[in-house]
Design an enzyme around this catalytic site. Structure first.
Site, PDB file in Angstrom:
ATOM      1  CG  HIS B  35      -1.710  -1.111   1.217  1.00  0.00           C
ATOM      2  ND1 HIS B  35      -1.345  -2.428   1.642  1.00  0.00           N
ATOM      3  CD2 HIS B  35      -2.917  -1.328   0.868  1.00  0.00           C
ATOM      4  CE1 HIS B  35      -2.284  -3.504   1.592  1.00  0.00           C
ATOM      5  NE2 HIS B  35      -3.563  -2.619   1.217  1.00  0.00           N
ATOM      6  CG  HIS B  75      -3.511   0.173   4.878  1.00  0.00           C
ATOM      7  ND1 HIS B  75      -4.458   0.415   5.956  1.00  0.00           N
ATOM      8  CD2 HIS B  75      -3.611   1.402   4.285  1.00  0.00           C
ATOM      9  CE1 HIS B  75      -4.985   1.523   5.903  1.00  0.00           C
ATOM     10  NE2 HIS B  75      -4.557   2.170   4.830  1.00  0.00           N
ATOM     11  N   GLY B 124      -3.480  -3.686  11.064  1.00  0.00           N
ATOM     12  CA  GLY B 124      -4.074  -4.013   9.899  1.00  0.00           C
ATOM     13  C   GLY B 124      -5.385  -4.446   9.926  1.00  0.00           C
ATOM     14  CG  ASN B 192      -6.817   9.404   2.714  1.00  0.00           C
ATOM     15  OD1 ASN B 192      -7.910   9.254   2.744  1.00  0.00           O
ATOM     16  ND2 ASN B 192      -5.685   8.503   3.031  1.00  0.00           N
ATOM     17  CG  HIS B 265      -5.968   1.825  -0.080  1.00  0.00           C
ATOM     18  ND1 HIS B 265      -6.123   2.289   1.094  1.00  0.00           N
ATOM     19  CD2 HIS B 265      -5.940   0.641  -0.348  1.00  0.00           C
ATOM     20  CE1 HIS B 265      -6.066   1.187   1.815  1.00  0.00           C
ATOM     21  NE2 HIS B 265      -5.954   0.119   1.069  1.00  0.00           N
ATOM     22  NE  ARG B 360     -21.997 -16.088  38.456  1.00  0.00           N
ATOM     23  CZ  ARG B 360     -22.903 -15.068  38.601  1.00  0.00           C
ATOM     24  NH1 ARG B 360     -22.474 -13.943  38.603  1.00  0.00           N
ATOM     25  NH2 ARG B 360     -24.121 -15.516  39.412  1.00  0.00           N
ATOM     26  CB  SER B 387     -22.553 -10.729  35.996  1.00  0.00           C
ATOM     27  OG  SER B 387     -23.617 -10.390  36.406  1.00  0.00           O
ATOM     28  CD  GLU B 414     -19.642  -6.623  24.941  1.00  0.00           C
ATOM     29  OE1 GLU B 414     -19.715  -5.913  23.981  1.00  0.00           O
ATOM     30  OE2 GLU B 414     -20.670  -6.549  25.928  1.00  0.00           O
ATOM     31  CG  PHE B 440     -21.764 -10.935  24.960  1.00  0.00           C
ATOM     32  CD1 PHE B 440     -22.680 -11.445  23.755  1.00  0.00           C
ATOM     33  CD2 PHE B 440     -22.313 -10.700  26.291  1.00  0.00           C
ATOM     34  CE1 PHE B 440     -24.149 -11.385  24.046  1.00  0.00           C
ATOM     35  CE2 PHE B 440     -23.743 -10.388  26.379  1.00  0.00           C
ATOM     36  CZ  PHE B 440     -24.708 -11.130  25.352  1.00  0.00           C
ATOM     37  CG  HIS B 464     -22.897 -15.413  33.102  1.00  0.00           C
ATOM     38  ND1 HIS B 464     -22.129 -15.131  34.066  1.00  0.00           N
ATOM     39  CD2 HIS B 464     -24.181 -15.458  33.621  1.00  0.00           C
ATOM     40  CE1 HIS B 464     -22.502 -14.322  34.956  1.00  0.00           C
ATOM     41  NE2 HIS B 464     -24.078 -14.658  35.071  1.00  0.00           N
ATOM     42  CG  ASP B 472     -30.422 -13.625  30.869  1.00  0.00           C
ATOM     43  OD1 ASP B 472     -31.302 -12.880  30.909  1.00  0.00           O
ATOM     44  OD2 ASP B 472     -29.376 -12.946  31.326  1.00  0.00           O
ATOM     45  CG  HIS B 476     -27.625 -13.100  27.067  1.00  0.00           C
ATOM     46  ND1 HIS B 476     -28.605 -12.804  26.016  1.00  0.00           N
ATOM     47  CD2 HIS B 476     -27.556 -12.218  27.628  1.00  0.00           C
ATOM     48  CE1 HIS B 476     -28.589 -11.439  26.359  1.00  0.00           C
ATOM     49  NE2 HIS B 476     -27.993 -11.002  27.270  1.00  0.00           N
TER      50      HIS B 476
END
Lengths: 671, 671
Positions: B35, B75, B124, B192, B265, B360, B387, B414, B440, B464, B472, B476
């Site tokens: 590039h 790039h 990248g 640009n 580019h 947990r 949680s 996240e 997640f 979880h 849920d 979830h």
């Protein structure tokens, strides 16, 4: 809050909104889990929306020209379920609300579109609903341009919370909607200043109004508990040329001891506090009881749109039979009859010309014949149009000046693109497909999972599908992404070996009704491996014998995509040494797994040693190597076990040992 | 652009910046890929930054108090490689530039931090660098508060393009940086107006200045080719209390025929056009030639920071030996000696008390003993603090008023959280861990992959972790996410079965130096399965015999996490019927795969039937079921093969058949 003042100012409104609050409190208490605060905070906004603005008919939840209501803050599912029950949706009798969050109920913890009519999309993973909504609004624009304003003319309303607005995907959605001037998109921001951890300020001080304005939205701020202000803002929202955001200042868990606190976000199940809230509301009905006059007022709202719907049906009768049939076919997601024929003709032509091409290019060749006969497709790319080869000659660019356009420049927004495609598919009338590099499956993952969960036949055109990408290096080279997509339930992953298999994969992807497809396509050129024309779609079986052993069958090579040609070369090496070798092309593991055992055994008989070759991780392959009567010590894998590297593609194939020689060597070591 | 005017206005500056442009053109031409346009457009900004502002010493690229320079628009890697070569970094002799994008070169297509000193992060995948930078800046704040301004006091500079700003993760980063008032973070936006598909306007019309301001940044606009304006803006950027964005109006591929176009580019390899550009620059040196005076001027820049560094080293000598030793230990990522001891003591105590706890919660118990002795940890959560159980009693919240805080409220972000953790780990001196729901993982995926590729020991606390999440529902409930993390190279996935295994997993995660860890933890309570205290970390072997068969060994049950207790129950059922059953706990497949064959065979001997049980997809399990001397028809799997559902956890375990009875049934069917 002075609830008494709110109540006395608008007693009719208050009792309707309070019905939502009461049902929410009761259902959450019954389930002993859920999220009470959001429905209690947004009940006023939702009541005014349903009572005075939303075009819907509870007796016809699938009416094509209904307004779409998207609950992006899906944890507040009781808001939606309450509304659907109160207005009289068939799928939501009171028993469903009493069964909130129980196995088999339509009232899942978060709204799931496939469980019941009235739920437009599946939300809960934050930011998805608002991003789906952009797709809904684009679908409406495109279909309005295609079928006319008399047939398609509706709004998309979204309720979004702070969680939705903090998720990055919301920025992609907001910016895309602003760029595309989606004036029929209205976002109602539940500005309650509370998240699970505490006040929003803990993590965010963004001026959301300024943020939306920066992307070309018109914004208004209102008191989300004042029905007049809500009404006025919604009237305003239906004017002008830009998408609208209404910032609704609300109190989470209004009227409860937990009001305005993060505790209010969750399950408010304390019986005394629950009762105290109801008393504060002036609500003396028992659990799950709705006073007859209130229920009746809500049911009248549920019938508000019936007349509109009849008028719409009459308008639909007025258009030509051909156009009406096309509208129904489109909205029902049926493929046109010609589709199969053009693909077969294309395959036949390929059998004659034996084209060499990268499968991303093959994909474009297929789309060039498909798009003119399947007018439901809307293509796109996340700023890699020339690399993904998703824009065909007949496609114009969709923008504010050309709503007929069927190609969308999504920008560098893989996640927003996937979520918007989900919205288009859910809206109906559109078959969305779009491209990015296979490696950036990662960016689109949350929405790709939802395509599968929501049973939407979205097509992901994932090019540059291995180290064959070359010099861009490991950040751009997928190695685990085939495994990731294959591990996802209800997802078809196609990795075609040449132009013919690419055509077959597209045919399968475009005729799915409840399953998304991932097309994993090469950057690099590939030879034709399918030499003879077969009218039958061999890819539909998932795997098939591409070339059988010349003599006694001693080895089976299984390969996908770009590695099928390598397997064919390896076969030539082995046959030259008298080792009879079958090559099985396996463009879709999921479809092969669905075949009956007899077919699977015919393709992969016990006895010969097996070597699979795929320029990705081994995960997912052991079933075909060690299982299905394969045997340890009689099977091996040639592929990747690490990230790739930056170098020309052919150098990398050598470096990582994905070569015909290596495959032949593995076979000989096993014999 | 009138290049001649630019050149004559600032001839010294021009020749230095042009060296970057010439090297870029030459390297891309030699590689025939890459590039060109971005380095050519941003050469002026980068030159002024390195010449007058960036605190660095090319002879000491790991100097802890250097400013960090992050090329988010990865790039444009030749911009970075040119700068590192010109200023005299040892890892970047001219030959490396000549080998741009070739196998084994340090000059990969996109910058890869692990290949050479001077590359602060791997970029990248767009949006990652700017989001890493937030982590770099947070690390600087925390370490400055911990060790004092004399030892830690530096800036983080980022070059970001339109692609970075379109990716949603950038919004998460921008909002977090604004909230946290990271005043030492400076973003230089390469404005640009060009992306791969064409002008930015195709996909975006966002007012970026307004957008940054909305999140609490100070912004300035400059001509990115005017060295005075650049210099003034960079001086300004080091003042005030907010993060700074400098919008640099530039011309992509400045001076080339492709200037200001999307063609600019990519790889500008046409020999005639290349030569024409050099002529326009007034650059008559040959390919890869840098005139001696220009090189010498650049090398002087490379030495600019040497004196500063010596002064810093002197200051480091002035602090107490204890503090200095702690600084070095911290920056080198070494665990304090006490860590092992406190974890062993904790395990011993658990052996006595046999605590029942969700893993947990177990994780929190471990962190409560770890965090006071390992001061390098910085915890956090994406708005699920209560949680994920990631905030321990001794941790204060990090914010603009308390830079001593070691807990970060990342908000519902996240992806930004994971990317910020990567930045902290790359900065050094911080061991970041943070939590969200396992499902997640999807949102954080792009950054989690980069933790692995960049070899950073980030710890992902994913709670979880199955249908055990309950009501849920499927949005979830992870089912494919263990497979996704396990498919990713260089990633340790721990799924501990009880408090003791959780402690062992944490010990391993916190002593990694080049590998991220995913801790997959339950919401639901679990019994203790490790009955006797072992000082040795059994989890380090990946899998081990938790309970052997009482009589003749007929079956082996392999399980992880919450399903180990189910396997133990199944064992009891089977033993009651006289079926000798071994239970193998497999908290980490990757570590088990690394053990020698003898150990693996000892744990999983041939002969007995095998049933694995894990509340996730089967993908990844066949190796242990069918391979390793397992046999088809003698092995089976109890787990998930679809998405989950919304219902109480125990109902779901029954519904999906993940029960001791089902496991015992499978064993008996195989015998």
């Amino acid at each position: 809050m002075d609830l008494e003042a709110l109540r006395s100012a608008n007693p009719d409104h208050w009792s309707k909104a309070t019905a939502i609050r009461a049902l929410t409190l009761d259902a959450v208490a019954a389930a002993n889990s859920g999220h009470s605060g959001m429905p209690m905070g947004m009940a006023d906004v939702a009541t005014v929306l349903f009572e005075k603005h939303l075009k819907f008919d509870a007796s016809a939840p699938l009416w094509h020209d209904r307004d779409r209501f998207i609950l992006s803050a899906g944890h507040g599912s009781m808001l939606l379920y309450s509304l659907l029950h109160l207005t009289g949706y068939e799928d939501f009798p009171l028993d469903e609300l009493k069964n909130f969050r129980q196995l088999g109920a339509k009232t899942a913890g978060h709204p799931e579109n496939f469980l019941a009519n009235g739920i437009e999309t599946t939300t809960g993973p934050l930011g998805q609903g608002i991003s789906n909504a952009v797709g809904f609004a684009i679908a409406e624009e495109i279909l309005r341009a295609r079928f006319g304003k008399k047939i398609v003319d509706h709004h998309t309303y979204v309720i979004a919370g702070d969680g939705c607005l903090m998720e990055g995907v919301s920025q992609e959605a907001i910016a895309l909607a602003g760029r595309q001037q989606l004036s029929k998109l209205v976002v109602l921001w539940d500005n309650n200043n509370i998240t699970i951890d505490g006040t929003v300020d803990l993590a965010d001080r963004t001026d959301q109004i300024k943020r939306f304005e920066a992307s070309g939205w018109d914004v208004r701020e209102i008191d989300g508990h004042n029905p007049e202000e809500i009404d006025e803002a919604l009237t305003w929202a239906k004017t002008g040329k830009r998408p609208k955001m209404i910032a609704c200042k609300t109190h989470i868990a209004l009227g409860h001891a937990a009001q305005d606190t993060s505790k209010g976000h969750g399950a408010l199940t304390d019986a005394d506090q629950l009762q105290a809230a109801k008393i504060a509301y002036g609500w003396d009905a028992g659990p799950f009881e709705i006073p007859a006059d209130v229920k009746s007022a809500w049911e009248e709202i549920g019938r508000r749109g019936t007349e509109d719907r009849f008028a719409w049906e009459a308008r639909l009768e007025e258009i030509s039979d051909r156009k009406r049939a096309e509208f129904h076919r489109t909205m029902n997601g049926e493929a046109p009859k010609k589709l199969g024929a053009v693909i077969r003709a294309f395959k036949k032509q390929c059998a004659e010309s034996q084209p060499k091409a990268a499968t991303r290019k093959a994909s474009e060749m297929v789309l060039e014949v498909v798009n003119p006969v399947l007018l439901d497709t809307v293509g796109g790319s996340a700023d890699l149009t020339g690399s993904n080869n998703t824009k065909t000659g007949d496609m114009e660019v969709f923008d504010e000046t050309n709503r007929d356009g069927r190609f969308i420049h999504y920008g560098i927004r893989e996640h927003g693109m996937a979520a918007a495609m989900n919205g288009m598919a859910l809206h109906g009338g559109i078959r969305p497909y779009s491209g990015t590099f296979m490696c950036f499956t990662d960016y689109a993952r949350p929405a790709m999972r939802l395509s599968a969960l929501m049973q939407q036949p979205v097509v992901y055109v994932m090019t540059h599908d291995s180290i064959g990408l070359g010099e861009d290096g490991p950040t751009h080279q997928p190695v685990e992404h085939l495994a990731i997509s294959r591990a996802t339930p209800n997802t078809l992953v196609f990795r075609p070996a040449d132009v013919v298999e690419t055509a077959e994969a597209w045919e399968l992807a475009l005729t799915q009704t409840g399953t998304p497809s991932v097309l994993s396509l090469t950057r690099q050129g590939l030879p034709a491996v399918r030499k003879d024309h077969k009218a039958k779609n061999l890819t539909a079986q998932g795997a098939y014998v591409l070339a059988d052993a010349e003599g006694k069958r001693q080895a089976i090579l299984i390969a996908t995509g770009s590695e099928v040609a390598i397997a064919m070369e390896a076969k030539a090496l082995l046959e030259a040494e008298g080792i009879g070798t079958r090559v099985v092309s396996m463009p879709c593991m999921e479809l092969f797994a669905e075949q009956d055992e007899a077919y699977r055994k015919r393709v992969l008989p016990a006895g010969p040693v097996r070597v699979a070759v795929e320029a990705g991780m081994r995960m997912g392959w052991d079933r075909w190597l060690l299982g299905e009567r394969g045997r340890e010590k009689k099977a091996d894998f040639v592929g990747m076990s690490s990230f790739g590297a930056s170098a020309p593609a052919e150098v990398l194939y050598e470096h990582f040992g994905i070569t015909a020689k290596a495959v032949a060597g593995k076979v000989k070591a096993l014999l």
